[in-house]
Design an enzyme around this catalytic site. Structure first.
Site, PDB file in Angstrom:
ATOM      1  N   CYS A   1      -8.138  -4.300  -2.298  1.00 37.94           N
ATOM      2  CA  CYS A   1      -7.226  -3.842  -3.362  1.00 37.94           C
ATOM      3  C   CYS A   1      -7.598  -4.438  -4.722  1.00 37.94           C
ATOM      4  O   CYS A   1      -7.034  -4.047  -5.741  1.00 37.94           O
ATOM      5  CB  CYS A   1      -5.787  -4.197  -3.019  1.00 37.94           C
TER       6      CYS A   1
ATOM      7  N   HIS B   1      -1.129  -5.633  -9.138  1.00 41.01           N
ATOM      8  CA  HIS B   1      -1.370  -4.756  -7.988  1.00 41.01           C
ATOM      9  C   HIS B   1      -0.035  -4.460  -7.307  1.00 41.01           C
ATOM     10  O   HIS B   1       0.803  -5.353  -7.136  1.00 41.01           O
ATOM     11  CB  HIS B   1      -2.335  -5.444  -7.026  1.00 41.01           C
TER      12      HIS B   1
ATOM     13  N   ASN C   1       1.505   1.685  -1.814  1.00 42.40           N
ATOM     14  CA  ASN C   1       0.341   0.860  -2.157  1.00 42.40           C
ATOM     15  C   ASN C   1      -0.907   1.751  -2.138  1.00 42.40           C
ATOM     16  O   ASN C   1      -1.334   2.184  -1.069  1.00 42.40           O
ATOM     17  CB  ASN C   1       0.237  -0.276  -1.135  1.00 42.40           C
TER      18      ASN C   1
HETATM   19  O1  UT7 Z   1      -2.489  -4.516  -0.889  1.00 42.63           O
HETATM   20  C1  UT7 Z   1      -2.773  -5.779  -0.393  1.00 42.63           C
HETATM   21  C2  UT7 Z   1      -2.494  -5.929   1.014  1.00 42.63           C
HETATM   22  N1  UT7 Z   1      -1.149  -5.802   1.474  1.00 42.63           N
HETATM   23  C3  UT7 Z   1      -0.126  -6.587   1.101  1.00 42.63           C
HETATM   24  O2  UT7 Z   1      -0.199  -7.300   0.150  1.00 42.63           O
HETATM   25  C4  UT7 Z   1       1.121  -6.587   1.923  1.00 42.63           C
HETATM   26  C5  UT7 Z   1       1.802  -7.925   1.884  1.00 42.63           C
HETATM   27  N2  UT7 Z   1       2.856  -8.043   2.870  1.00 42.63           N
HETATM   28  C6  UT7 Z   1       4.047  -7.410   2.765  1.00 42.63           C
HETATM   29  O3  UT7 Z   1       4.276  -6.710   1.815  1.00 42.63           O
HETATM   30  C7  UT7 Z   1       5.093  -7.669   3.817  1.00 42.63           C
HETATM   31  O4  UT7 Z   1       4.662  -8.718   4.650  1.00 42.63           O
HETATM   32  C8  UT7 Z   1       5.400  -6.412   4.682  1.00 42.63           C
HETATM   33  C9  UT7 Z   1       6.139  -5.389   3.842  1.00 42.63           C
HETATM   34  C10 UT7 Z   1       4.120  -5.812   5.228  1.00 42.63           C
HETATM   35  C11 UT7 Z   1       6.295  -6.800   5.844  1.00 42.63           C
HETATM   36  O5  UT7 Z   1       7.499  -7.363   5.367  1.00 42.63           O
HETATM   37  P1  UT7 Z   1       8.055  -8.709   6.010  1.00 42.63           P
HETATM   38  O6  UT7 Z   1       9.316  -9.027   5.335  1.00 42.63           O
HETATM   39  O7  UT7 Z   1       6.949  -9.717   5.952  1.00 42.63           O
HETATM   40  O8  UT7 Z   1       8.386  -8.240   7.478  1.00 42.63           O
HETATM   41  P2  UT7 Z   1       7.825  -8.802   8.865  1.00 42.63           P
HETATM   42  O9  UT7 Z   1       6.438  -8.318   9.077  1.00 42.63           O
HETATM   43  O10 UT7 Z   1       8.070 -10.281   8.916  1.00 42.63           O
HETATM   44  O11 UT7 Z   1       8.783  -8.099   9.881  1.00 42.63           O
HETATM   45  C12 UT7 Z   1      10.187  -8.383   9.916  1.00 42.63           C
HETATM   46  C13 UT7 Z   1      10.829  -7.503  10.967  1.00 42.63           C
HETATM   47  C14 UT7 Z   1      10.123  -7.531  12.306  1.00 42.63           C
HETATM   48  O12 UT7 Z   1      11.097  -7.430  13.334  1.00 42.63           O
HETATM   49  P3  UT7 Z   1      11.605  -8.721  14.136  1.00 42.63           P
HETATM   50  O13 UT7 Z   1      10.365  -9.276  14.779  1.00 42.63           O
HETATM   51  O14 UT7 Z   1      12.175  -9.635  13.098  1.00 42.63           O
HETATM   52  O15 UT7 Z   1      12.589  -8.156  15.081  1.00 42.63           O
HETATM   53  C15 UT7 Z   1       9.287  -6.275  12.293  1.00 42.63           C
HETATM   54  O16 UT7 Z   1       9.016  -5.802  13.603  1.00 42.63           O
HETATM   55  O17 UT7 Z   1      10.782  -6.136  10.534  1.00 42.63           O
HETATM   56  C16 UT7 Z   1      10.183  -5.334  11.550  1.00 42.63           C
HETATM   57  N3  UT7 Z   1       9.467  -4.239  10.922  1.00 42.63           N
HETATM   58  C17 UT7 Z   1      10.045  -3.060  10.607  1.00 42.63           C
HETATM   59  N4  UT7 Z   1      11.291  -2.608  10.794  1.00 42.63           N
HETATM   60  C18 UT7 Z   1      11.568  -1.356  10.355  1.00 42.63           C
HETATM   61  C19 UT7 Z   1       8.168  -4.212  10.526  1.00 42.63           C
HETATM   62  N5  UT7 Z   1       7.897  -3.021   9.967  1.00 42.63           N
HETATM   63  C20 UT7 Z   1       9.037  -2.284  10.007  1.00 42.63           C
HETATM   64  C21 UT7 Z   1       9.378  -0.996   9.579  1.00 42.63           C
HETATM   65  N6  UT7 Z   1      10.656  -0.569   9.772  1.00 42.63           N
HETATM   66  N7  UT7 Z   1       8.503  -0.184   8.981  1.00 42.63           N
END
Ligand code: UT7
Length: 330
Positions: free
Chosen positions: A116, A257, A287
């Site tokens: 990115c 970004h 993104n």
């Molecule tokens: O472009 C450069 C590269 N990318 C990035 O910079 C992305 C950077 N990271 C992020 O933006 C965030 O980490 C995400 C948006 C990808 C994820 O957000 P998060 O707050 O870190 O969520 P998480 O991965 O810790 O997941 C929290 C919960 C999990 O459930 P449990 O284990 O707490 O029950 C996930 O399974 O949210 C769940 N989850 C979802 N729930 C509904 C993960 N994806 C989804 C979804 N819908 N799409």
């Protein structure tokens, strides 16, 4: 004291696919919901390129607009740089396909793969070509067709990405008070597997097995990338400001970004700067990786918010790991 600059952006362009995928659409595809996506990412919808079109099609549209706004004939271009991790083919480069379509036959052409951060890398390379006196006119495109590399069964990634292209024409400047002031480019390959496509390269060539195991799609450790991003964005901004002995409040615009609205908000609040200084398109486009910054830049110019004389910082981070920034006087 800002040192004299000698490469300026003279034209911008952007191209977006027509098809909109809303969070409600995604609710029909995977176990997710609008509230989770909006509150955790800020994304409301994203664009998806229609079947039959490719990276080069979107690149060409953005490039033609940037060239026309700059008043530059493609035949005058010395170099074409396409920042992308979603090229038309492994080889040849998308930049070569674009070169032929534009009939820019004087220009060299190469793709730049820096996750990115691709647009920041490519813009810095363009600046160096011009700063060294080697070239006078360089086309830089940031473009991604991420929906083709997204696993539509993986809710942790498929809600995040979208397709789009942004382009700029960078030219040797006659005025010394405007243009690119400095840049910083960084990487840490120890984080290579935090965001990658496991199969389809020479390490693990495509096979029936890799395809049935869905290994040709993007895999990401979102939490780790999030922590890394928050740290490096602020460090990069201060590194750029140090080069001009500047303070954050002296920046007129900070184009970050667009990976997560929470990252942008965190940086903005920490620096105690107003939201107007931070363009946002992740809500409408998701993104778009290498394309987020050039699209945002184009949108700000078209809206009349980015004006001549503004001090602008651009910072990106992503797969590699890579990160970096460019400071310029618009
Ligand atoms: O472009 C450069 C590269 N990318 C990035 O910079 C992305 C950077 N990271 C992020 O933006 C965030 O980490 C995400 C948006 C990808 C994820 O957000 P998060 O707050 O870190 O969520 P998480 O991965 O810790 O997941 C929290 C919960 C999990 O459930 P449990 O284990 O707490 O029950 C996930 O399974 O949210 C769940 N989850 C979802 N729930 C509904 C993960 N994806 C989804 C979804 N819908 N799409």
């Amino acid at each position: 004291m800002i040192k004299p600059c000698n490469s300026i952006i003279t034209g911008t362009g952007a191209a977006l696919p027509d098809q909109v995928i809303t969070n409600r659409d995604l609710e029909e595809m995977v176990e997710t919901n609008n509230e989770w996506i909006v509150s955790r990412t800020g994304i409301r919808e994203r664009r998806k390129l229609e079947a039959g079109l490719s990276n080069a099609d979107l690149s060409e549209r953005a490039a033609r607009e940037a060239l026309s706004r700059a008043g530059v004939d493609p035949a005058e271009l010395d170099m074409i740089l396409v920042a992308t991790v979603t090229p038309d083919h492994h080889t040849p480069s998308t930049s070569c396909i674009l070169q032929a379509r534009l009939e820019a036959f004087k220009a060299g052409a190469m793709d730049i793969s820096a996750g990115c951060t691709g647009f920041i890398y490519a813009l810095s390379v363009a600046h160096q070509f011009i700063y060294s006196g080697a070239y006078r006119k360089v086309l830089v495109v940031g473009v991604e067709i991420l929906t083709r590399f997204t696993d539509w069964e993986d809710r942790s990634t498929c809600v995040l990405f979208g397709d789009g292209a942004g382009a700029v024409v960078v030219e040797a400047a006659t005025e010394e008070s405007r243009g690119i002031i400095d840049y910083t480019l960084k990487s840490d390959g120890r984080g290579a597997r935090l965001l990658y496509v496991p199969a389809g390269g020479s390490a693990l060539p495509a096979s029936h097995e890799t395809v049935s195991n869905r290994m040709h799609y993007l895999v990401m450790n979102g939490n780790e990338i999030f922590k890394f991003a928050v740290k490096v964005v602020e460090n990069t901004l201060f590194e750029l400001l140090q080069k001009v002995n500047g303070k954050p409040e002296e920046l007129d615009m900070i184009i970050l970004h667009q990976a997560n609205l929470r990252i942008i908000d965190h940086i903005r609040k920490h620096l105690r700067l107003p939201p107007e200084k931070f363009p946002v398109n992740i809500d409408r486009l998701g993104n778009t990786s290498s394309a987020t910054i050039p699209i945002a830049m184009h949108e700000e110019i078209m809206a009349g918010r980015l004006k001549e004389g503004d001090l602008v910082a651009m910072v990106a981070f992503g797969a590699g790991l890579t990160w970096g920034g460019v400071l310029m006087r618009w």
